[in-house]
Write an enzyme that holds these catalytic residues in place. Structure first.
Site, PDB file in Angstrom:
ATOM      1  N   CYS A  27      40.880   7.453  -9.765  1.00 45.38           N
ATOM      2  CA  CYS A  27      40.681   6.962  -8.392  1.00 45.38           C
ATOM      3  C   CYS A  27      39.766   7.871  -7.586  1.00 45.38           C
ATOM      4  CB  CYS A  27      42.023   6.819  -7.684  1.00 45.38           C
ATOM      5  SG  CYS A  27      42.795   8.403  -7.304  1.00 45.38           S
ATOM      6  N   LYS A  78      34.333  45.270 -42.859  1.00 45.19           N
ATOM      7  CA  LYS A  78      33.030  45.372 -42.192  1.00 45.19           C
ATOM      8  C   LYS A  78      32.103  46.314 -42.937  1.00 45.19           C
ATOM      9  CE  LYS A  78      35.078  44.911 -37.596  1.00 45.19           C
ATOM     10  NZ  LYS A  78      35.384  45.580 -36.317  1.00 45.19           N
ATOM     11  N   GLU A 100      39.729  47.082 -41.164  1.00 42.19           N
ATOM     12  CA  GLU A 100      40.548  47.203 -39.945  1.00 42.19           C
ATOM     13  C   GLU A 100      41.573  46.081 -39.899  1.00 42.19           C
ATOM     14  OE1 GLU A 100      37.669  46.883 -36.809  1.00 42.19           O
ATOM     15  OE2 GLU A 100      36.513  48.583 -37.562  1.00 42.19           O
ATOM     16  N   ASP A 103      46.143  40.158 -33.493  1.00 41.71           N
ATOM     17  CA  ASP A 103      46.227  38.795 -32.983  1.00 41.71           C
ATOM     18  C   ASP A 103      46.613  38.826 -31.502  1.00 41.71           C
ATOM     19  OD1 ASP A 103      46.106  36.105 -33.029  1.00 41.71           O
ATOM     20  OD2 ASP A 103      48.015  35.791 -34.049  1.00 41.71           O
ATOM     21  N   SER A 140      32.351  35.427 -33.688  1.00 42.53           N
ATOM     22  CA  SER A 140      33.636  35.368 -34.363  1.00 42.53           C
ATOM     23  C   SER A 140      33.474  35.915 -35.784  1.00 42.53           C
ATOM     24  CB  SER A 140      34.070  33.913 -34.352  1.00 42.53           C
ATOM     25  OG  SER A 140      35.396  33.822 -34.730  1.00 42.53           O
ATOM     26  N   LEU A 141      34.423  35.619 -36.657  1.00 39.84           N
ATOM     27  CA  LEU A 141      34.362  36.166 -38.014  1.00 39.84           C
ATOM     28  C   LEU A 141      34.423  35.066 -39.063  1.00 39.84           C
ATOM     29  CD1 LEU A 141      36.845  39.137 -37.596  1.00 39.84           C
ATOM     30  CD2 LEU A 141      34.438  39.369 -38.208  1.00 39.84           C
ATOM     31  N   LYS A 155      42.377  36.671 -44.486  1.00 44.39           N
ATOM     32  CA  LYS A 155      43.508  36.122 -43.748  1.00 44.39           C
ATOM     33  C   LYS A 155      44.748  36.048 -44.631  1.00 44.39           C
ATOM     34  CE  LYS A 155      42.691  33.730 -40.314  1.00 44.39           C
ATOM     35  NZ  LYS A 155      42.592  33.784 -38.873  1.00 44.39           N
ATOM     36  N   GLU A 176      40.852  44.326 -28.604  1.00 37.95           N
ATOM     37  CA  GLU A 176      41.879  43.287 -28.549  1.00 37.95           C
ATOM     38  C   GLU A 176      43.021  43.785 -27.670  1.00 37.95           C
ATOM     39  OE1 GLU A 176      40.845  40.711 -30.273  1.00 37.95           O
ATOM     40  OE2 GLU A 176      42.588  39.406 -30.524  1.00 37.95           O
ATOM     41  N   CYS A 206      40.541  13.042  -9.463  1.00 39.75           N
ATOM     42  CA  CYS A 206      41.266  12.182 -10.391  1.00 39.75           C
ATOM     43  C   CYS A 206      40.262  11.258 -11.092  1.00 39.75           C
ATOM     44  CB  CYS A 206      42.292  11.360  -9.613  1.00 39.75           C
ATOM     45  SG  CYS A 206      43.058  10.077 -10.628  1.00 39.75           S
ATOM     46  N   ASP A 213      53.616  61.923 -10.273  1.00 33.33           N
ATOM     47  CA  ASP A 213      53.799  61.116  -9.060  1.00 33.33           C
ATOM     48  C   ASP A 213      53.272  61.841  -7.823  1.00 33.33           C
ATOM     49  OD1 ASP A 213      54.891  59.152 -10.543  1.00 33.33           O
ATOM     50  OD2 ASP A 213      56.982  59.617 -10.050  1.00 33.33           O
ATOM     51  N   LYS A 225      43.269  42.936 -38.194  1.00 35.95           N
ATOM     52  CA  LYS A 225      42.795  41.894 -37.274  1.00 35.95           C
ATOM     53  C   LYS A 225      43.950  41.614 -36.316  1.00 35.95           C
ATOM     54  CE  LYS A 225      40.333  37.493 -37.233  1.00 35.95           C
ATOM     55  NZ  LYS A 225      41.119  36.828 -36.200  1.00 35.95           N
ATOM     56  N   CYS A 230      46.627   5.146  -6.469  1.00 41.00           N
ATOM     57  CA  CYS A 230      45.837   5.418  -7.677  1.00 41.00           C
ATOM     58  C   CYS A 230      46.228   4.399  -8.752  1.00 41.00           C
ATOM     59  CB  CYS A 230      46.117   6.831  -8.174  1.00 41.00           C
ATOM     60  SG  CYS A 230      45.391   7.152  -9.798  1.00 41.00           S
ATOM     61  N   ARG A 284      36.355  36.530 -24.014  1.00 40.60           N
ATOM     62  CA  ARG A 284      35.338  36.044 -24.939  1.00 40.60           C
ATOM     63  C   ARG A 284      34.702  34.752 -24.426  1.00 40.60           C
ATOM     64  NH1 ARG A 284      36.632  34.634 -31.131  1.00 40.60           N
ATOM     65  NH2 ARG A 284      38.300  33.564 -30.064  1.00 40.60           N
ATOM     66  N   CYS A 328      47.386  14.135  -8.563  1.00 40.30           N
ATOM     67  CA  CYS A 328      46.635  13.144  -7.816  1.00 40.30           C
ATOM     68  C   CYS A 328      47.611  12.628  -6.765  1.00 40.30           C
ATOM     69  CB  CYS A 328      46.181  12.001  -8.726  1.00 40.30           C
ATOM     70  SG  CYS A 328      45.597  10.581  -7.794  1.00 40.30           S
ATOM     71  N   TYR A 379      37.575  48.017 -31.378  1.00 38.85           N
ATOM     72  CA  TYR A 379      37.105  47.969 -32.763  1.00 38.85           C
ATOM     73  C   TYR A 379      35.596  47.886 -32.939  1.00 38.85           C
ATOM     74  CZ  TYR A 379      37.494  43.030 -31.534  1.00 38.85           C
ATOM     75  OH  TYR A 379      37.382  41.829 -30.896  1.00 38.85           O
TER      76      TYR A 379
END
Ligand code: IVH
Length: 678
Positions: free
Chosen positions: A417, A297, A110, A114, A80-81, A321, A167, A414, A35, A112, A435, A133, A430, A215
């Site tokens: 309208c 990979k 590795e 989430d 993506s994969l 998965k 990630e 909107c 500090d 994955k 409207c 992304r 709106c 990664y």
């Protein structure tokens, strides 16, 4: 030492200690010492702002200024994969990949993670930009928020430009705690993470314990031909890499080198890969962060390039998965709905898909922020869940639309309208009171089940009457000559007779229903009942009090804050509203309560223990729902326990829903609750 050098030296020292503390988790100095150094740097930067770098460790605390997230083009394709769901599928993928490569290969396995995908761009070793992304081609610049994550190095020892993919995630154990600060808005750790990255105040982001694991590294050509050594290099540059990585190779030399540089990781011969994958899949629940599979990979970078890419994924990697998601579908369109009070709600129109026994073809996307958090565009493949088995929700994008990856652009006006939309809190509105869509929605609400209950005027009929110009206002429902419908296609005598009867019958609905049916903001069913119970048992009493413009007359009612009080005054002093009420009175609707409406309520919730979670349309604040339960003899507690008998859940109920399900409590949504208290 000159000031500029002193600032640079202090920065470097502090960044080093941040790394020791946040990445290695072995601090070398005390918090106090840290500090002291931090304050010293802060002081110097204040005095000499010309020397303060944007990569200074002091920027980690974020700023209170509003962030914007301009779009920026990625300089690498953010793909993506591909995925496999079975051991057999994985074996096939391995065999095919080795065959296509026409050489022996090594593989890296590795987790994955989430969380939220991030791409970090470094220039001459310093963090220059951090992009989400996005569409894969264009992402949002969230650099200021990313700088607050102390696990991310701002200045590295590298001298070149390079790019890192990783990630961002929040630990399961931190999720509950921090979601509370966002009013339990997020349904899972991933959504909280993605939502935080888009928080407009970086100082708020600094308070969320976000983590990163990186990664992929993209260094100037020729740096290394081995992905595993790129990971080792990233680690050397103080990036946080996952220790739960497997490396499989039949080449002794590279195996030995890996052992030396990354002693924490495991692996061995390629033949052991599938067994390793199966083993790792079992320990998923033991981790304090969410993973949704493993990524396999190819290690050799030159082979990666020769195997190539589709527009969606590299051919050199696949995701294994855990389980095929129960519902996966495509977004055919995103439509904008405008409610009777002007609130704008985007809705995903889905390729119909079966989930938990019913077919889902649309799901609310809540608001602009939700769409941006998901980075959702038309044509994307998405995972759908049914929260509490009732409300379908789009959980995440599984695959961007390959042909035309986009993130949906929220309209500025909107769609009905064309008046400019106004943002208020998380939602857009709106504000045009004429409207046409708002007026039609107000009609549909007025005749609805919990209000005037004119069941012969369903959505379609209301739409017909409105679009034809037959009924264009609430009093119009009682003024229109329904016999004219006999000349229209689809309206036979019997049908018209039924409509006339039910419209007439609705005139005897009690005052509480009329008051709710008018559809004023802040005056849902519960609030209308409270008004009546607290002595405002006729429209005259309400309008007289409103005319006095004395907020306290209303804010004194339990559960009515200042906001509700002001809304009521506004509604009941507005000339157009008053004229319409007067007209309805003349038409014979009930504008005074019968004595029965004030009676005590039966104790239908006796012995029940309720927990309330999420946000509600008719009970805002939520305490209004709690009151309804308590008035009927029930008890309301803050958190789910074995004693919980009922969970009342609204939008974004958080993890309480899961917990309540586990303890076997009844799960009640808002519509069901309205029925119960009716
Ligand atoms: S590799 C071209 N590795 O999964 C490289 N992705 O469905 C493709 N993810 O957007 C990505 N952990 O956000 C890779 N160890 C990992 C990962 C990982 C999580 C996410 C990433 C990506 C998504 C792909």
């Amino acid at each position: 030492m000159d000031i500029k050098k002193k600032i640079a030296a202090l920065s470097q020292e502090l960044l080093h200690h941040q790394y020791l503390y946040y990445v290695k988790t072995v601090p070398e100095i005390s918090d106090r010492e840290y500090d002291r150094l931090f304050d010293e740097l802060l002081d110097l930067e204040k005095q000499y702002p010309q020397y303060a770098s944007e990569n200074s460790p002091t920027k980690r605390v974020g700023s209170d200024l509003d962030n914007t997230f301009p779009e920026k083009e990625h300089t690498i394709p953010v793909l993506s994969l591909d995925k496999e769901y079975s051991g057999e599928g994985l074996e096939k993928w391995l065999a095919k990949t080795i065959k296509n490569a026409q050489q022996d290969l090594s593989f890296v396995v590795e987790e994955k993670i989430d969380g939220a995908s991030i791409v970090l761009y470094y220039k001459k070793g310093r963090l220059d930009a951090a992009l989400t992304r996005g569409s894969g081609i264009v992402g949002n610049d969230v650099t200021e928020n990313i700088r607050t994550i102390k696990q991310i190095p701002l200045i590295t020892a590298a001298e070149t430009d390079f790019v890192v993919r990783g990630e961002i995630y929040i630990k399961k154990s931190d999720f509950e705690n921090y979601n509370r600060k966002f009013e339990n808005r997020y349904s899972n750790p991933r959504n909280l993470t993605a939502g935080s990255l888009r928080n407009i105040k970086s100082s708020t982001v600094a308070g969320v314990p976000l983590n990163i694991l990186v990664y992929e590294g993209y260094f100037p050509a020729g740096f290394s031909n081995h992905h595993i050594l790129i990971l080792a290099r990233l680690k050397e540059l103080n990036f946080r890499i996952n220790r739960r990585v497997g490396f499989f190779s039949d080449q002794k030399k590279i195996l030995a080198l890996t052992k030396e540089k990354l002693p924490e990781i495991t692996g061995g011969a390629v033949a052991g890969l599938t067994a390793y994958v199966k083993e790792r899949m079992k320990v998923r629940d033991e981790l304090d962060y969410e993973i949704d599979g493993l990524v396999i990979k190819v290690n050799e970078i030159d082979v990666r390039e020769s195997l190539g890419y589709t527009s969606h994924h590299p051919r050199w990697a696949t995701a294994f998965k855990f389980d095929a998601p129960t519902a996966q579908t495509s977004v055919l369109d995103i439509q904008i709905q405008v409610g009777r009070n002007g609130r704008v709600t985007p809705v995903a129109i889905l390729e119909p898909v079966k989930i938990a026994g019913s077919t889902v073809s649309r799901a609310t996307l809540h608001n602009q922020e939700y769409i941006e958090m998901l980075e959702l565009g038309i044509g994307d493949k998405v995972a759908i869940s049914k929260r509490g088995d009732v409300i379908p929700a789009v959980e995440k994008v599984i695959e961007k639309n390959c042909e035309n990856p986009t993130v949906f652009k929220f309209p500025g006006a909107c769609p009905f309208c064309e008046s400019a939309l106004v943002k208020d809190g998380a939602h857009h509105f709106c504000k045009n009171r004429d409207c046409p869509e708002k007026l039609e929605r107000a009609l549909a609400y007025f005749v609805g089940k919990d209000r005037m209950d004119i069941d012969t005027l369903g959505e379609k009929t209301i739409d017909f009457l409105y679009k034809k110009g037959f009924v264009t206002s609430i009093p119009g429902i009682y003024k229109f000559n329904y016999d004219l419908l006999l000349q229209e296609e689809g309206f036979k005598e019997k049908k018209v007779e039924n409509i006339k009867n039910s419209v007439e019958k609705s005139k005897s609905q009690p005052f509480s229903r009329v008051l709710t049916a008018l559809g004023f903001d802040g005056l849902g069913k519960a609030a209308a009942a409270d008004l009546i119970k607290n002595g405002f048992d006729s429209i005259d009493k309400i309008t007289a009090a409103a005319a006095r413009r004395n907020e306290e007359e209303f804010s004194g009612i339990e559960g009515f804050g200042e906001t509700t009080a002001l809304l009521i005054i506004e509604h009941f002093t507005d000339q157009r509203n008053l004229a319409s009420i007067e007209e309805l009175k003349q038409l014979g609707l009930n504008f005074a309560a019968e004595t029965g409406e004030k009676q005590e309520l039966p104790a239908v919730f006796a012995d029940q223990v309720w927990v309330i979670s999420g946000s509600f349309e008719n009970f805002n604040p939520r305490s209004q729902a709690a009151e309804e339960i308590e008035k009927r003899g029930g008890k309301v507690t803050a958190s789910v326990s074995s004693k919980t008998t009922h969970l009342l859940f609204g939008v974004s109920p958080g993890s309480k829903l899961e917990k309540a399900r586990k303890v076997g409590g009844a799960l009640i949504d808002e519509a069901k609750f309205l029925e119960l208290i009716d």
